[in-house]
Design a protein around this motif. Sequence first.
Motif, PDB file in Angstrom:
ATOM      1  N   LYS A  71       0.834  -1.193   0.000  1.00 51.27           N
ATOM      2  CA  LYS A  71       0.000   0.000   0.000  1.00 51.27           C
ATOM      3  C   LYS A  71       0.879   1.257   0.000  1.00 51.27           C
ATOM      4  O   LYS A  71       2.063   1.190   0.329  1.00 51.27           O
ATOM      5  N   PRO A  72       0.325   2.404  -0.385  1.00 55.33           N
ATOM      6  CA  PRO A  72       1.122   3.636  -0.388  1.00 55.33           C
ATOM      7  C   PRO A  72       1.799   3.881   0.956  1.00 55.33           C
ATOM      8  O   PRO A  72       1.180   3.763   2.016  1.00 55.33           O
ATOM      9  N   GLY A  73       3.092   4.175   0.895  1.00 54.68           N
ATOM     10  CA  GLY A  73       3.874   4.410   2.095  1.00 54.68           C
ATOM     11  C   GLY A  73       4.462   3.168   2.711  1.00 54.68           C
ATOM     12  O   GLY A  73       5.203   3.247   3.699  1.00 54.68           O
ATOM     13  N   GLY A  74       4.170   2.019   2.111  1.00 48.61           N
ATOM     14  CA  GLY A  74       4.627   0.764   2.696  1.00 48.61           C
ATOM     15  C   GLY A  74       5.963   0.267   2.206  1.00 48.61           C
ATOM     16  O   GLY A  74       6.444  -0.766   2.654  1.00 48.61           O
ATOM     17  N   GLY A  75       6.562   0.938   1.248  1.00 51.15           N
ATOM     18  CA  GLY A  75       7.879   0.534   0.764  1.00 51.15           C
ATOM     19  C   GLY A  75       7.910   0.221  -0.718  1.00 51.15           C
ATOM     20  O   GLY A  75       8.958   0.351  -1.354  1.00 51.15           O
ATOM     21  N   VAL A  76       6.796  -0.201  -1.286  1.00 50.43           N
ATOM     22  CA  VAL A  76       6.747  -0.447  -2.727  1.00 50.43           C
ATOM     23  C   VAL A  76       6.487   0.877  -3.434  1.00 50.43           C
ATOM     24  O   VAL A  76       5.609   1.646  -3.042  1.00 50.43           O
ATOM     25  N   ASN A  77       7.243   1.149  -4.473  1.00 52.87           N
ATOM     26  CA  ASN A  77       7.077   2.387  -5.229  1.00 52.87           C
ATOM     27  C   ASN A  77       5.773   2.369  -6.026  1.00 52.87           C
ATOM     28  O   ASN A  77       5.242   1.298  -6.349  1.00 52.87           O
ATOM     29  N   TYR A  78       5.295   3.563  -6.372  1.00 50.44           N
ATOM     30  CA  TYR A  78       4.069   3.708  -7.149  1.00 50.44           C
ATOM     31  C   TYR A  78       4.325   4.548  -8.387  1.00 50.44           C
ATOM     32  O   TYR A  78       5.152   5.451  -8.384  1.00 50.44           O
ATOM     33  N   THR A  79       3.592   4.228  -9.460  1.00 45.86           N
ATOM     34  CA  THR A  79       3.588   5.114 -10.616  1.00 45.86           C
ATOM     35  C   THR A  79       2.727   6.330 -10.291  1.00 45.86           C
ATOM     36  O   THR A  79       1.907   6.283  -9.372  1.00 45.86           O
ATOM     37  N   PRO A  80       2.876   7.426 -11.030  1.00 43.47           N
ATOM     38  CA  PRO A  80       2.054   8.605 -10.739  1.00 43.47           C
ATOM     39  C   PRO A  80       0.546   8.335 -10.784  1.00 43.47           C
ATOM     40  O   PRO A  80      -0.219   8.958 -10.045  1.00 43.47           O
ATOM     41  N   CYS A  81       0.129   7.378 -11.620  1.00 39.03           N
ATOM     42  CA  CYS A  81      -1.301   7.074 -11.735  1.00 39.03           C
ATOM     43  C   CYS A  81      -1.751   5.969 -10.791  1.00 39.03           C
ATOM     44  O   CYS A  81      -2.918   5.581 -10.821  1.00 39.03           O
TER      45      CYS A  81
ATOM     46  N   ALA B 189      -7.152  -3.365  -3.251  1.00 46.43           N
ATOM     47  CA  ALA B 189      -7.154  -4.264  -4.411  1.00 46.43           C
ATOM     48  C   ALA B 189      -7.886  -3.630  -5.586  1.00 46.43           C
ATOM     49  O   ALA B 189      -7.476  -3.765  -6.747  1.00 46.43           O
ATOM     50  N   LEU B 190      -8.965  -2.907  -5.301  1.00 43.75           N
ATOM     51  CA  LEU B 190      -9.694  -2.210  -6.359  1.00 43.75           C
ATOM     52  C   LEU B 190      -8.799  -1.212  -7.086  1.00 43.75           C
ATOM     53  O   LEU B 190      -8.875  -1.079  -8.324  1.00 43.75           O
ATOM     54  N   THR B 191      -7.945  -0.504  -6.351  1.00 44.06           N
ATOM     55  CA  THR B 191      -7.086   0.484  -7.014  1.00 44.06           C
ATOM     56  C   THR B 191      -6.181  -0.178  -8.035  1.00 44.06           C
ATOM     57  O   THR B 191      -5.926   0.393  -9.108  1.00 44.06           O
ATOM     58  N   GLN B 192      -5.701  -1.364  -7.731  1.00 42.42           N
ATOM     59  CA  GLN B 192      -4.771  -2.043  -8.631  1.00 42.42           C
ATOM     60  C   GLN B 192      -5.483  -2.682  -9.821  1.00 42.42           C
ATOM     61  O   GLN B 192      -5.051  -2.547 -10.970  1.00 42.42           O
TER      62      GLN B 192
ATOM     63  N   ASN C 269      -5.827   4.256 -15.837  1.00 47.20           N
ATOM     64  CA  ASN C 269      -4.407   4.493 -16.093  1.00 47.20           C
ATOM     65  C   ASN C 269      -4.234   5.674 -17.046  1.00 47.20           C
ATOM     66  O   ASN C 269      -5.207   6.290 -17.491  1.00 47.20           O
ATOM     67  N   LYS C 270      -3.035   5.976 -17.346  1.00 52.10           N
ATOM     68  CA  LYS C 270      -2.701   7.159 -18.144  1.00 52.10           C
ATOM     69  C   LYS C 270      -3.388   7.167 -19.503  1.00 52.10           C
ATOM     70  O   LYS C 270      -3.782   8.219 -20.010  1.00 52.10           O
ATOM     71  N   TYR C 271      -3.537   5.980 -20.098  1.00 50.94           N
ATOM     72  CA  TYR C 271      -4.088   5.895 -21.453  1.00 50.94           C
ATOM     73  C   TYR C 271      -5.560   5.488 -21.466  1.00 50.94           C
ATOM     74  O   TYR C 271      -6.160   5.394 -22.527  1.00 50.94           O
ATOM     75  N   HIS C 272      -6.115   5.216 -20.281  1.00 52.66           N
ATOM     76  CA  HIS C 272      -7.506   4.768 -20.167  1.00 52.66           C
ATOM     77  C   HIS C 272      -7.761   3.551 -21.051  1.00 52.66           C
ATOM     78  O   HIS C 272      -8.778   3.469 -21.747  1.00 52.66           O
ATOM     79  N   ILE C 273      -6.811   2.636 -21.023  1.00 54.69           N
ATOM     80  CA  ILE C 273      -6.944   1.392 -21.766  1.00 54.69           C
ATOM     81  C   ILE C 273      -7.018   0.230 -20.778  1.00 54.69           C
ATOM     82  O   ILE C 273      -6.655   0.360 -19.601  1.00 54.69           O
TER      83      ILE C 273
ATOM     84  N   ALA D 160     -16.977   1.280  -2.508  1.00 52.33           N
ATOM     85  CA  ALA D 160     -17.059   2.150  -3.684  1.00 52.33           C
ATOM     86  C   ALA D 160     -15.692   2.229  -4.351  1.00 52.33           C
ATOM     87  O   ALA D 160     -14.650   2.200  -3.685  1.00 52.33           O
ATOM     88  N   ALA D 161     -15.702   2.329  -5.662  1.00 51.69           N
ATOM     89  CA  ALA D 161     -14.444   2.372  -6.404  1.00 51.69           C
ATOM     90  C   ALA D 161     -13.660   3.627  -6.040  1.00 51.69           C
ATOM     91  O   ALA D 161     -14.197   4.737  -6.113  1.00 51.69           O
ATOM     92  N   PRO D 162     -12.399   3.500  -5.641  1.00 57.47           N
ATOM     93  CA  PRO D 162     -11.587   4.688  -5.364  1.00 57.47           C
ATOM     94  C   PRO D 162     -11.431   5.532  -6.620  1.00 57.47           C
ATOM     95  O   PRO D 162     -11.416   5.006  -7.737  1.00 57.47           O
ATOM     96  N   ALA D 163     -11.301   6.812  -6.466  1.00 57.57           N
ATOM     97  CA  ALA D 163     -11.142   7.707  -7.613  1.00 57.57           C
ATOM     98  C   ALA D 163      -9.839   7.400  -8.333  1.00 57.57           C
ATOM     99  O   ALA D 163      -8.806   7.130  -7.712  1.00 57.57           O
ATOM    100  N   SER D 164      -9.894   7.427  -9.641  1.00 65.21           N
ATOM    101  CA  SER D 164      -8.696   7.233 -10.435  1.00 65.21           C
ATOM    102  C   SER D 164      -7.755   8.416 -10.262  1.00 65.21           C
ATOM    103  O   SER D 164      -8.191   9.572 -10.207  1.00 65.21           O
ATOM    104  N   LYS D 165      -6.469   8.142 -10.178  1.00 69.59           N
ATOM    105  CA  LYS D 165      -5.487   9.221 -10.069  1.00 69.59           C
ATOM    106  C   LYS D 165      -5.174   9.842 -11.420  1.00 69.59           C
ATOM    107  O   LYS D 165      -4.417  10.805 -11.488  1.00 69.59           O
TER     108      LYS D 165
END
Length: 568
Positions: free
Chosen positions: A406-416, A454-457, A465-469, A561-566
């Motif tokens: 999860k965010p802040g847990g040590g694994v890096n995240y992409t901007p989206c 899990a929903l966010t992933q 995602n960036k390309y909405h694909i 509820a689905a988390p908002a897309s970044k």
Amino acid sequence: MDIKKLPSRTTIVMENFQLHFGMLVFAVAMIWKATVVETKDGGKEFIAENMPWDADIANNDNLEIEFNGRMSGDSVPSCTATVEGVNGGGSQSQNTEHTPTPTHPSIGGTQIQLVTSNIGGSATKYDYAKALELSILFYNAQRSGRLPANNSIPWRGDSAVNDSDDGHDLSGGWYDAGDHVKFNLPMAMSTHILLWGFIKFQDAYKQAGQTNMMCDMIKWPLDYFLKCWIPDAQSYYVQVGDGGADHSYWGRPENMNMNRPAFKVTASNPGSDVAGDTASAFAAGYIVFKTICGDVPYANKLLEASKSIYEFAKNHQGIYSQSVPQAATFYGSTGFKDELSLAAAWLYKATDEERYLNDAKQFHEAGIPWALSWDDKKIAAILLLYEITQDNSYRNDVMTFVRSYKPGGGVNYTPCGLAFRDQWGANRYAANAAFIAVMAAAEGIEQSDFVTWALTQINYILGDNKYHISYEIGFGSKYPEHPHHRGSSCPITTTECNAGDPGPNPNLLKGALVGGPDNQDNYDDRRGDYVKNEVACDYNAGFQGALAGLVHFAITHDLPAAPASKCG
């Protein structure tokens, strides 16, 4: 809706195909052959566009449009369907009032069948059940050997039917990725993970109408493992095909005629990791075929194989890729205690014999795993041990693992918002962690929090995602067209093809999860980029299980509820 028996060649243009419900429906999330483009009246009316390839319908052809709506409560709503453009003009509609019985009124020379049903459950942003269905098709596209009469992939045919060693039949199984080698370590891991999710989320497969398809799909690698394991000789075939030679060939497996050597582990050249993984697949398969698929004789056969290959793995310990160096470049193993712990835990679940539980605890290794992967099954063993024992020490380790992603847990995240564990199969690692999260949630561990993450992933993979694909091929209207996959990229009408052909793959590899973006969300749909566009059996395993978990939580009204897309 079934529009059929057209009196003459007719154009159906559904620019304003509308569904209007008598009460609030959260989402028309499962719709085939049309795309929802607008929601009105607070969630009572949905407007969908027809797919262009279905616009022109010949005499006596059928046009079926299936949809499912999700809502709260137990009442079945009335529904009005309005189709614009039947026979070139006007709008016609058909009402149903709280009845599951199909009706067939005539509308402008066209007959319409409309059935409404209530599946209940939480609203979903994406059609996870459809994504699950597609994933099963991907595994069927990976089949090696003589294909069955019910082959669901029209562009696939028999291949590698003569795989053998000294007359011992080794045909069957799954091709590993876009190539044609059969590697048992990732194949067994994929099989076990798929079976585990099937056991835990049976309701999801039933809801998606995929129980029988899953039973059929998952039997294919199990049959192959039974061929590979020879208990009397204490030998287990772990690879068919030479990776180097195979990777120099770009063509369909049906046209492949190269030499395909077979490699095995034995008592003197052990492979506890691959044998242990196969024991897990056999034991989980026993539970599935006994309790879900309804084939007790086959289930018993799997259990006996699980017991014997586990003893082989336990009594002759060693790393398989040291015994079979031909595998080391592609799937070099780093250890085997995790596979032995997991296999023993599965055998305890299958038999209730205490000795297996003792072994599972003995082989268990402390520490928080880096990932769930074809090489590392520690977190799977930990979670299964918690399921069996309800010991809080295992629970804490599971919580720590998921929180590390999860965010802040040590694994890096992409901007989206993709948890970016590694560039090779970035989607795979995120989906595998999401699988562990929903499995842990099903055991009562941080349910709402873990399912939300899990929903966010999974939502990122399917479109947030960036390309909405969708990174799953065939899902939605926009997805990769150039996966690094030989069979998909080669026309069935020729024996030759070129990996550098710039056009889309002529054969749609439905359900395949491509490797995914880089750490800045950048993705290039290019066949030659095998980092981003490779597909593999292990890429889809946790992904499919996570999808099943989300369907399960939707069915039980527990999907957040689905988390908002970044990325908007």
